[in-house]
Design a protein around this motif. Structure first.
Motif, PDB file in Angstrom:
ATOM      1  N   TYR A   1     -10.707  -5.348  -0.248  1.00 54.95           N
ATOM      2  CA  TYR A   1     -11.501  -5.354   0.984  1.00 54.95           C
ATOM      3  C   TYR A   1     -11.904  -3.955   1.442  1.00 54.95           C
ATOM      4  CZ  TYR A   1     -11.030 -10.350   1.593  1.00 54.95           C
ATOM      5  OH  TYR A   1     -11.131 -11.706   1.430  1.00 54.95           O
ATOM      6  N   ARG A   2     -11.572  -2.931   0.636  1.00 51.08           N
ATOM      7  CA  ARG A   2     -11.976  -1.580   1.040  1.00 51.08           C
ATOM      8  C   ARG A   2     -13.487  -1.432   0.872  1.00 51.08           C
ATOM      9  NH1 ARG A   2      -6.746   1.403  -1.679  1.00 51.08           N
ATOM     10  NH2 ARG A   2      -5.275   0.160  -0.438  1.00 51.08           N
TER      11      ARG A   2
ATOM     12  N   ASN B   1      -8.667  11.049   3.778  1.00 52.00           N
ATOM     13  CA  ASN B   1      -9.344  10.114   4.680  1.00 52.00           C
ATOM     14  C   ASN B   1      -9.941  10.789   5.915  1.00 52.00           C
ATOM     15  OD1 ASN B   1      -8.628   7.910   3.050  1.00 52.00           O
ATOM     16  ND2 ASN B   1      -6.597   7.826   3.989  1.00 52.00           N
TER      17      ASN B   1
ATOM     18  N   ASN C   1      -1.888  11.046  12.514  1.00 58.50           N
ATOM     19  CA  ASN C   1      -1.715  11.945  11.379  1.00 58.50           C
ATOM     20  C   ASN C   1      -2.372  11.273  10.182  1.00 58.50           C
ATOM     21  OD1 ASN C   1      -0.298  13.831  12.882  1.00 58.50           O
ATOM     22  ND2 ASN C   1       1.647  12.767  12.569  1.00 58.50           N
TER      23      ASN C   1
ATOM     24  N   VAL D   1       0.828  -1.212   0.000  1.00 58.75           N
ATOM     25  CA  VAL D   1       0.000   0.000   0.000  1.00 58.75           C
ATOM     26  C   VAL D   1       0.863   1.264   0.000  1.00 58.75           C
ATOM     27  CG1 VAL D   1      -1.695   1.328   1.343  1.00 58.75           C
ATOM     28  CG2 VAL D   1      -1.999  -1.142   1.037  1.00 58.75           C
TER      29      VAL D   1
ATOM     30  N   VAL E   1     -18.944  -3.544   9.801  1.00 55.41           N
ATOM     31  CA  VAL E   1     -18.224  -2.481  10.528  1.00 55.41           C
ATOM     32  C   VAL E   1     -17.247  -1.803   9.569  1.00 55.41           C
ATOM     33  CG1 VAL E   1     -16.613  -2.034  12.421  1.00 55.41           C
ATOM     34  CG2 VAL E   1     -18.466  -3.668  12.727  1.00 55.41           C
ATOM     35  N   GLY E   2     -16.742  -2.539   8.571  1.00 62.42           N
ATOM     36  CA  GLY E   2     -15.727  -1.998   7.663  1.00 62.42           C
ATOM     37  C   GLY E   2     -14.356  -2.362   8.198  1.00 62.42           C
ATOM     38  N   VAL E   3     -13.428  -2.714   7.291  1.00 64.69           N
ATOM     39  CA  VAL E   3     -12.109  -3.169   7.739  1.00 64.69           C
ATOM     40  C   VAL E   3     -11.351  -2.011   8.385  1.00 64.69           C
ATOM     41  CG1 VAL E   3      -9.976  -4.314   7.067  1.00 64.69           C
ATOM     42  CG2 VAL E   3     -12.101  -4.859   5.863  1.00 64.69           C
ATOM     43  N   GLY E   4     -11.301  -0.877   7.677  1.00 64.54           N
ATOM     44  CA  GLY E   4     -10.582   0.280   8.219  1.00 64.54           C
ATOM     45  C   GLY E   4     -11.224   0.754   9.517  1.00 64.54           C
TER      46      GLY E   4
ATOM     47  N   LEU F   1      -2.216   2.748   8.780  1.00 65.05           N
ATOM     48  CA  LEU F   1      -3.489   2.053   8.527  1.00 65.05           C
ATOM     49  C   LEU F   1      -3.573   1.697   7.039  1.00 65.05           C
ATOM     50  CD1 LEU F   1      -6.440   1.250   9.364  1.00 65.05           C
ATOM     51  CD2 LEU F   1      -7.075   3.617   8.815  1.00 65.05           C
ATOM     52  N   ALA F   2      -3.754   0.421   6.747  1.00 65.87           N
ATOM     53  CA  ALA F   2      -3.801  -0.016   5.343  1.00 65.87           C
ATOM     54  C   ALA F   2      -4.783  -1.170   5.185  1.00 65.87           C
ATOM     55  CB  ALA F   2      -2.411  -0.476   4.890  1.00 65.87           C
TER      56      ALA F   2
ATOM     57  N   PHE G   1     -15.845  -2.668   2.570  1.00 67.85           N
ATOM     58  CA  PHE G   1     -16.313  -4.057   2.654  1.00 67.85           C
ATOM     59  C   PHE G   1     -17.735  -4.126   3.220  1.00 67.85           C
ATOM     60  CE2 PHE G   1     -16.114  -7.916   5.546  1.00 67.85           C
ATOM     61  CZ  PHE G   1     -15.858  -8.894   4.606  1.00 67.85           C
TER      62      PHE G   1
HETATM   63  C1  LIG Z   1      -8.327   4.588   4.155  1.00 65.65           C
HETATM   64  C2  LIG Z   1      -8.633   3.097   4.217  1.00 65.65           C
HETATM   65  C3  LIG Z   1      -7.796   2.482   5.346  1.00 65.65           C
HETATM   66  C4  LIG Z   1     -10.141   2.922   4.540  1.00 65.65           C
HETATM   67  O1  LIG Z   1     -10.389   1.547   4.715  1.00 65.65           O
HETATM   68  P1  LIG Z   1     -11.835   0.896   4.368  1.00 65.65           P
HETATM   69  O2  LIG Z   1     -11.801  -0.487   4.899  1.00 65.65           O
HETATM   70  O3  LIG Z   1     -12.173   1.102   2.946  1.00 65.65           O
HETATM   71  O4  LIG Z   1     -12.810   1.807   5.257  1.00 65.65           O
HETATM   72  P2  LIG Z   1     -14.227   1.343   5.821  1.00 65.65           P
HETATM   73  O5  LIG Z   1     -14.957   0.516   4.810  1.00 65.65           O
HETATM   74  O6  LIG Z   1     -14.056   0.773   7.163  1.00 65.65           O
HETATM   75  O7  LIG Z   1     -14.919   2.754   5.972  1.00 65.65           O
HETATM   76  C5  LIG Z   1     -16.005   2.983   6.853  1.00 65.65           C
HETATM   77  C6  LIG Z   1     -16.972   3.936   6.192  1.00 65.65           C
HETATM   78  O8  LIG Z   1     -16.291   5.135   5.791  1.00 65.65           O
HETATM   79  C7  LIG Z   1     -16.359   5.301   4.365  1.00 65.65           C
HETATM   80  N1  LIG Z   1     -15.045   5.721   3.875  1.00 65.65           N
HETATM   81  C8  LIG Z   1     -13.932   4.967   3.706  1.00 65.65           C
HETATM   82  N2  LIG Z   1     -12.918   5.715   3.260  1.00 65.65           N
HETATM   83  C9  LIG Z   1     -13.409   6.972   3.151  1.00 65.65           C
HETATM   84  C10 LIG Z   1     -12.845   8.203   2.745  1.00 65.65           C
HETATM   85  N3  LIG Z   1     -11.559   8.288   2.360  1.00 65.65           N
HETATM   86  N4  LIG Z   1     -13.646   9.302   2.747  1.00 65.65           N
HETATM   87  C11 LIG Z   1     -14.935   9.239   3.129  1.00 65.65           C
HETATM   88  N5  LIG Z   1     -15.528   8.085   3.542  1.00 65.65           N
HETATM   89  C12 LIG Z   1     -14.773   6.984   3.547  1.00 65.65           C
HETATM   90  C13 LIG Z   1     -16.728   3.929   3.814  1.00 65.65           C
HETATM   91  O9  LIG Z   1     -17.451   4.030   2.613  1.00 65.65           O
HETATM   92  C14 LIG Z   1     -17.590   3.360   4.920  1.00 65.65           C
HETATM   93  O10 LIG Z   1     -18.894   3.910   4.820  1.00 65.65           O
HETATM   94  P3  LIG Z   1     -20.206   2.985   5.037  1.00 65.65           P
HETATM   95  O11 LIG Z   1     -20.135   2.546   6.485  1.00 65.65           O
HETATM   96  O12 LIG Z   1     -21.338   3.904   4.736  1.00 65.65           O
HETATM   97  O13 LIG Z   1     -20.042   1.857   4.088  1.00 65.65           O
HETATM   98  C15 LIG Z   1      -8.328   2.373   2.858  1.00 65.65           C
HETATM   99  O14 LIG Z   1      -9.010   3.050   1.844  1.00 65.65           O
HETATM  100  C16 LIG Z   1      -6.837   2.311   2.505  1.00 65.65           C
HETATM  101  O15 LIG Z   1      -6.125   1.393   2.913  1.00 65.65           O
HETATM  102  N6  LIG Z   1      -6.340   3.293   1.718  1.00 65.65           N
HETATM  103  C17 LIG Z   1      -4.952   3.320   1.286  1.00 65.65           C
HETATM  104  C18 LIG Z   1      -3.983   3.614   2.426  1.00 65.65           C
HETATM  105  C19 LIG Z   1      -4.359   4.821   3.217  1.00 65.65           C
HETATM  106  O16 LIG Z   1      -4.808   5.845   2.702  1.00 65.65           O
HETATM  107  N7  LIG Z   1      -4.153   4.692   4.546  1.00 65.65           N
HETATM  108  C20 LIG Z   1      -4.595   5.665   5.514  1.00 65.65           C
HETATM  109  C21 LIG Z   1      -3.544   6.611   5.795  1.00 65.65           C
HETATM  110  S1  LIG Z   1      -4.226   7.885   6.860  1.00 65.65           S
END
Ligand SMILES: CC(C)(COP(=O)(O)OP(=O)(O)OC[C@H]1O[C@@H](n2cnc3c(N)ncnc32)[C@H](O)[C@@H]1OP(=O)(O)O)[C@@H](O)C(=O)NCCC(=O)NCCS
Length: 184
Positions: free
Chosen positions: A98-99, A134, A129, A35, A104-107, A92-93, A101
């Protein structure tokens, strides 16, 4: 029609937990490299740093028929050595497939266990930070921005979790389970 055998499986359930097994820890490092080095190109070869020596790694493990099928999400937490009671989350990655998902959502699940398990260890402030794209995700999860700044060529918000929404989790090596939206 059946899927070809080499089609990657998408699990319908996940366990979010502290990484306790060596394979979980090394898979989390490999996911971080994919990532942050390959996808985002924030780092060239390796995103490891001195924080990894003291940080606690967390993982999201995909479960296929209740059997662990790989690590699809990761984050790490550590206590600030200079500020007692202040904890940080970082790296966080989530695996692309699986994004968003559902469930609860993975992130979101990793963020929940990160803050709740630090809370159980005496955390009074939890900071991260967060890449600015995000920040809305964290705001929905009861975090507030303390200000925006640039780091590694990207805009970030320093953000703080509202601990009232993160009750202490005393069993982080088990963590919790989540299912994909619509999964039986
Ligand atoms: C950012 C990241 C960790 C989010 O993970 P994810 O598993 O897709 O997030 P989730 O599905 O748990 O998100 C929970 C909710 O927030 C929303 N959401 C996720 N990312 C979002 C974003 N960037 N902006 C707004 N909403 C977002 C999801 O749609 C979900 O909404 P829902 O409950 O209505 O379905 C993932 O996109 C990722 O790994 N990105 C690349 C690396 C990165 O940016 N790391 C973070 C550094 S700060």
């Amino acid at each position: 029609m059946t899927a070809p055998l080499d089609t990657p499986r998408i699990a319908s359930s996940l366990q979010i937990k502290w990484a306790t097994e060596e394979w979980e820890k090394s898979a989390a490092m490999a996911l971080r490299r994919r990532v942050f080095c390959e996808e985002q190109q924030v780092f060239e070869q390796d995103d490891r740093d001195e924080i990894d020596v003291l940080a606690i790694p967390l993982v999201a493990v995909a479960l296929v028929q209740d059997i662990a099928d790989g690590v699809v999400g990761a984050v790490r937490i550590h206590e600030d050595e200079a500020r007692d009671g202040t904890w940080w989350g970082s790296r966080l990655a989530v695996e692309k497939r699986y994004r968003r998902f559902g469930g609860v959502g993975v992130g979101a699940g990793l963020i929940r266990l990160a803050v709740s398990s630090a809370h159980a260890l005496g955390c009074r402030r939890f900071l991260a930070n967060v890449q600015s794209q995000n920040a809305p995700l964290f705001q929905r999860l009861h975090w507030r921005s303390l200000g925006e700044f640039e780091c590694h060529g990207r805009l970030h918000h320093q953000m703080e979790a509202d601990l009232r929404y993160y009750p202490p989790c005393e069993t982080p090596t088990i963590g919790f389970f989540t299912r994909a939206r619509g999964a039986a």
